[in-house]
Scaffold this motif. Structure first.
Motif, PDB file in Angstrom:
ATOM      1  N   GLU A 248      -7.787  22.674   9.741  1.00 47.45           N
ATOM      2  CA  GLU A 248      -7.955  21.299   8.990  1.00 47.45           C
ATOM      3  C   GLU A 248      -8.905  20.351  10.071  1.00 47.45           C
ATOM      4  OE1 GLU A 248      -5.517  18.629   6.106  1.00 47.45           O
ATOM      5  OE2 GLU A 248      -5.164  19.359   7.560  1.00 47.45           O
ATOM      6  N   THR A 249      -9.936  19.872  10.200  1.00 47.10           N
ATOM      7  CA  THR A 249     -10.310  19.055  10.817  1.00 47.10           C
ATOM      8  C   THR A 249     -10.143  16.949  11.051  1.00 47.10           C
ATOM      9  OG1 THR A 249     -11.623  17.461   9.520  1.00 47.10           O
ATOM     10  CG2 THR A 249     -12.730  19.585  10.000  1.00 47.10           C
ATOM     11  N   LEU A 250     -10.184  16.879  12.371  1.00 47.57           N
ATOM     12  CA  LEU A 250      -9.267  15.604  12.232  1.00 47.57           C
ATOM     13  C   LEU A 250      -9.302  14.451  11.424  1.00 47.57           C
ATOM     14  CD1 LEU A 250      -7.951  13.499  13.952  1.00 47.57           C
ATOM     15  CD2 LEU A 250      -9.980  12.987  15.069  1.00 47.57           C
ATOM     16  N   ALA A 251     -11.272  14.447  10.900  1.00 47.45           N
ATOM     17  CA  ALA A 251     -11.509  13.833   9.808  1.00 47.45           C
ATOM     18  C   ALA A 251     -10.871  13.524   8.599  1.00 47.45           C
ATOM     19  CB  ALA A 251     -12.844  13.677   9.705  1.00 47.45           C
ATOM     20  N   GLU A 252     -10.559  15.093   8.278  1.00 45.56           N
ATOM     21  CA  GLU A 252      -9.531  15.607   7.316  1.00 45.56           C
ATOM     22  C   GLU A 252      -7.979  15.407   7.251  1.00 45.56           C
ATOM     23  OE1 GLU A 252     -11.457  19.205   5.337  1.00 45.56           O
ATOM     24  OE2 GLU A 252     -10.488  19.688   7.736  1.00 45.56           O
ATOM     25  N   VAL A 253      -7.314  14.851   8.943  1.00 45.73           N
ATOM     26  CA  VAL A 253      -6.237  14.567   8.590  1.00 45.73           C
ATOM     27  C   VAL A 253      -5.805  13.256   8.804  1.00 45.73           C
ATOM     28  CG1 VAL A 253      -4.495  14.687  10.936  1.00 45.73           C
ATOM     29  CG2 VAL A 253      -5.598  16.783  10.223  1.00 45.73           C
ATOM     30  N   LYS A 254      -7.013  12.715   9.176  1.00 46.90           N
ATOM     31  CA  LYS A 254      -6.971  11.205   8.893  1.00 46.90           C
ATOM     32  C   LYS A 254      -6.959  10.900   7.879  1.00 46.90           C
ATOM     33  CE  LYS A 254     -10.402   9.124  11.352  1.00 46.90           C
ATOM     34  NZ  LYS A 254     -11.516   8.579  12.322  1.00 46.90           N
ATOM     35  N   VAL A 255      -7.478  11.251   7.104  1.00 48.33           N
ATOM     36  CA  VAL A 255      -7.720  10.663   5.452  1.00 48.33           C
ATOM     37  C   VAL A 255      -6.149  10.781   4.993  1.00 48.33           C
ATOM     38  CG1 VAL A 255      -7.963  11.434   2.892  1.00 48.33           C
ATOM     39  CG2 VAL A 255      -9.455  11.789   4.953  1.00 48.33           C
ATOM     40  N   TRP A 271      -8.926   2.348  15.137  1.00 45.52           N
ATOM     41  CA  TRP A 271      -8.431   3.210  15.449  1.00 45.52           C
ATOM     42  C   TRP A 271      -8.571   4.438  16.377  1.00 45.52           C
ATOM     43  CZ3 TRP A 271      -2.895   3.996  12.029  1.00 45.52           C
ATOM     44  CH2 TRP A 271      -2.694   3.057  11.677  1.00 45.52           C
ATOM     45  N   LYS A 272      -7.982   5.262  17.099  1.00 50.31           N
ATOM     46  CA  LYS A 272      -8.399   6.023  17.938  1.00 50.31           C
ATOM     47  C   LYS A 272      -7.296   7.020  17.725  1.00 50.31           C
ATOM     48  CE  LYS A 272     -11.244   3.535  21.050  1.00 50.31           C
ATOM     49  NZ  LYS A 272     -11.068   2.316  20.971  1.00 50.31           N
ATOM     50  N   PHE A 273      -8.162   8.543  17.937  1.00 49.24           N
ATOM     51  CA  PHE A 273      -6.944   9.712  17.935  1.00 49.24           C
ATOM     52  C   PHE A 273      -6.940  10.611  19.083  1.00 49.24           C
ATOM     53  CE2 PHE A 273      -7.633   8.153  13.653  1.00 49.24           C
ATOM     54  CZ  PHE A 273      -6.762   8.484  12.756  1.00 49.24           C
ATOM     55  N   ALA A 274      -5.971  10.965  19.568  1.00 46.37           N
ATOM     56  CA  ALA A 274      -6.034  11.582  20.692  1.00 46.37           C
ATOM     57  C   ALA A 274      -4.793  12.602  21.288  1.00 46.37           C
ATOM     58  CB  ALA A 274      -5.873  10.524  21.721  1.00 46.37           C
ATOM     59  N   PRO A 281      -4.070  10.944  27.633  1.00 44.76           N
ATOM     60  CA  PRO A 281      -4.992  11.110  26.053  1.00 44.76           C
ATOM     61  C   PRO A 281      -5.488  11.716  25.922  1.00 44.76           C
ATOM     62  CG  PRO A 281      -4.932   8.964  26.703  1.00 44.76           C
ATOM     63  CD  PRO A 281      -4.041   9.643  27.934  1.00 44.76           C
ATOM     64  N   GLU A 282      -6.041  12.895  25.123  1.00 48.80           N
ATOM     65  CA  GLU A 282      -7.251  13.798  25.748  1.00 48.80           C
ATOM     66  C   GLU A 282      -8.289  13.233  23.938  1.00 48.80           C
ATOM     67  OE1 GLU A 282      -7.139  17.913  25.717  1.00 48.80           O
ATOM     68  OE2 GLU A 282      -6.443  17.371  28.422  1.00 48.80           O
ATOM     69  N   TYR A 283      -9.239  12.682  24.161  1.00 49.01           N
ATOM     70  CA  TYR A 283      -9.201  11.594  22.828  1.00 49.01           C
ATOM     71  C   TYR A 283     -10.401  12.547  21.672  1.00 49.01           C
ATOM     72  CZ  TYR A 283      -8.101   7.561  24.252  1.00 49.01           C
ATOM     73  OH  TYR A 283      -7.196   6.512  24.890  1.00 49.01           O
ATOM     74  N   LEU A 284     -10.074  12.801  20.236  1.00 49.31           N
ATOM     75  CA  LEU A 284     -10.691  13.842  19.607  1.00 49.31           C
ATOM     76  C   LEU A 284     -11.902  13.510  19.253  1.00 49.31           C
ATOM     77  CD1 LEU A 284      -7.017  15.227  18.148  1.00 49.31           C
ATOM     78  CD2 LEU A 284      -8.730  16.173  19.776  1.00 49.31           C
ATOM     79  N   LEU A 309      -1.807   8.403  18.266  1.00 46.62           N
ATOM     80  CA  LEU A 309      -2.200   6.998  17.313  1.00 46.62           C
ATOM     81  C   LEU A 309      -3.270   5.780  18.212  1.00 46.62           C
ATOM     82  CD1 LEU A 309      -0.891   7.402  13.440  1.00 46.62           C
ATOM     83  CD2 LEU A 309      -2.726   9.464  14.153  1.00 46.62           C
ATOM     84  N   GLU A 310      -4.143   5.469  18.529  1.00 45.09           N
ATOM     85  CA  GLU A 310      -4.246   4.160  19.376  1.00 45.09           C
ATOM     86  C   GLU A 310      -5.007   2.717  18.721  1.00 45.09           C
ATOM     87  OE1 GLU A 310      -7.217   3.051  22.751  1.00 45.09           O
ATOM     88  OE2 GLU A 310      -7.111   4.937  22.941  1.00 45.09           O
TER      89      GLU A 310
END
Length: 523
Positions: A248-255, A271-274, A281-284, A309-310
């Protein structure tokens, strides 16, 4: 006559006017009583009950005053837990003239036989956070708490399962096993949260991951040009678990996250995700596979690696529940939750402590005074200065960079130490020691050197065990003395019995035995 005058003077010296405040209104004096410092526990509660028109003094519970922080102490006075009024008022090297009272619904001795926990119930399907007070026998388990809650809360369906969590500094630290006894759960240092277990978590695939998700924001006081990987982060809001599927990609998780939190599109787009580990933080990117970025093993603990979730703290109502939760219930951790009580609800950020000196022209925060290069309350500074004078290495490696968090952590550390000042050696049992070391560990994670404190706790534990061993030895010696006296008594009885046997043997006829008929040889 001189003797009577002296007695009268001594009696006057023992008198003390005590201001009583309701624990629900700790800033307001409600009434005053003139008492004697040598009054015992029963004398004091009887006077308070009489003033309040209460028939049963055992329903009065008292709490001492914290002279350093000008507020009630975290723990109330136990039933007959102190001998005299003077013991209720003395704190370290200061004496207060304030006591706080509560009127209980059951007698205090009965209440102390029960375990009372404040539990917050969080239902994701509704905008709802409800606080509950659970009162059960100390031998009860976490399962008993959850069963009790099921009778008090609205569940999404009749067969919904609940779990109990420990929350610290807006992070999930523990899921309680249902068979764990509640006796050792401490809601003073942690927020205890109950929630439904989502159905998707019960159907995890072999390659699915259950990860921690926390809200955070970057400290606005970071120096410009400093790499984002070393920025200081501050957690807030309500943490939660999330199932992440293989591939699962971050894009899918974000939904899924947006749907769960009901965040508006305009806000969520910022929002930023890391992935955060040890606060870094290591940003995705949207194309990143989330499972691949999460460690397979909890090397530093599940709470130290999480999906972050920044975003700003201006969040939708559902997220605001987290902030309201921490403000509406008693704070549970000296290292974080107590910090929220000593700093403004809207944080003011200051420059990095290492780049600030005493000549900095930035005005101090309201109500704060200087301690080393930090700002704390005047009450906390008294104790912190004393600690610094005796144990100079304590604050050398203090690593919190946000001025807002520096103030909160240092004030909560002072409160933790203050609470230990009133702890007697004979109270350092296994449970108390465990809770103390949990708090010490949290403070060590932000760079405080507490070797001196840990050594003293270990010494207290040793002294306490030594005292228990001595009591056991004395008990054995007492039992042995009793046994020896009993042996001497039995020997004397035995000697008399032998004399009687000898005497009767000489008088007893040889022709008649105990098994012969009574008239043997006569008829």
């Amino acid at each position: 006559m001189p003797s009577k005058k002296k007695d009268s003077v001594d009696s006057m010296k023992r008198l003390q006017v005590v201001r009583f405040r309701s624990l629900e209104k700790p800033k307001e004096d409600e009434f005053s009583l003139e008492l004697s410092k040598v009054h015992n526990y029963d004398d004091v509660v009887e006077r308070v009950a009489s003033h309040l028109g209460l028939d049963d003094p055992s329903k009065i519970r008292l709490t001492s005053h914290n002279c350093y922080f000008q507020q009630p102490k975290p723990q109330p006075i136990k039933y007959r837990g102190v001998e005299h009024l003077s013991d209720m008022l003395v704190q370290y090297d200061q004496t207060a003239d304030i006591l706080y009272y509560e009127v209980l619904d059951i007698p205090l001795p009965e209440l102390q036989g029960l375990k009372t926990l404040k539990v917050t119930f969080h239902l994701y399907s509704k905008d709802e956070v409800v606080n509950h007070t659970i009162r059960l026998p100390e031998q009860s388990t976490v399962g008993d708490i959850l069963n009790d809650l099921k009778t008090k809360v609205e569940l999404s369906h009749p067969k919904a399962e609940l779990r109990l969590l420990e929350i610290f500094h807006h992070k999930i630290y523990k899921i309680f096993p249902v068979d764990e006894e509640i006796e050792n759960i401490n809601d003073q240092y942690w927020t205890i949260r109950a929630e439904e277990i989502p159905e998707e978590e019960k159907k995890l695939g072999p390659h699915d991951r259950l990860i921690h998700v926390h809200h955070f924001k970057v400290d606005a006081a970071q120096n410009q040009g400093e790499p984002r990987s070393s920025t200081s982060v501050q957690n807030f809001g309500e943490p939660f678990f999330l199932v992440v599927h293989e591939g699962e990609t971050l894009a899918e998780v974000k939904v899924r996250i947006q749907k769960r939190l009901q965040a508006p599109d305009e806000e969520f787009s910022k929002w930023k995700f890391a992935i955060l580990s040890l606060g870094r933080p290591e940003y995705l990117l949207d194309s990143d596979i989330v499972c691949n970025r999460v460690q397979k093993r909890d090397v530093v603990g599940a709470w130290e690696q999480y999906l972050g979730l920044e975003h700003s703290d201006t969040v939708p109502k559902r997220l605001k529940e987290g902030n309201q939760l921490y403000q509406s219930v008693p704070k549970k951790s000296y290292a974080a939750n107590q910090a929220a009580e000593h700093v403004p609800s809207e944080p003011t950020h200051f420059g990095n402590a290492s780049n600030r000196d005493s000549n900095d022209a930035t005005p101090p925060p309201a109500g704060k005074v200087r301690f080393l290069s930090y700002w704390v309350s005047s009450e906390a500074s008294l104790l912190l200065e004393k600690i610094h004078g005796l144990h100079k290495d304590t604050f050398v490696k203090f690593s919190v960079t946000s001025r807002f968090m520096q103030t909160g952590v240092l004030e909560s550390f002072a409160l933790f130490v203050e609470s230990m000042l009133t702890t007697k050696v004979n109270e350092v049992n296994e449970e108390a020691l465990s809770q103390a070391f949990i708090s010490v560990k949290e403070f060590e994670q932000v760079g405080l050197d507490l070797l001196w404190l840990k050594r003293r706790l270990e010494e207290a534990e040793l002294v306490n065990k030594l005292s228990d061993s001595r009591i056991f030895v004395e008990s054995c010696e007492t039992s042995l003395k009793w046994a020896r006296a009993k042996v001497r008594e039995l020997k004397e009885v035995l000697a008399r019995a032998k004399e009687e046997v000898e005497l009767m043997s000489r008088e007893s006829p040889e022709s008649l035995g105990v098994n012969d008929p009574v008239f043997e040889g006569v008829l």
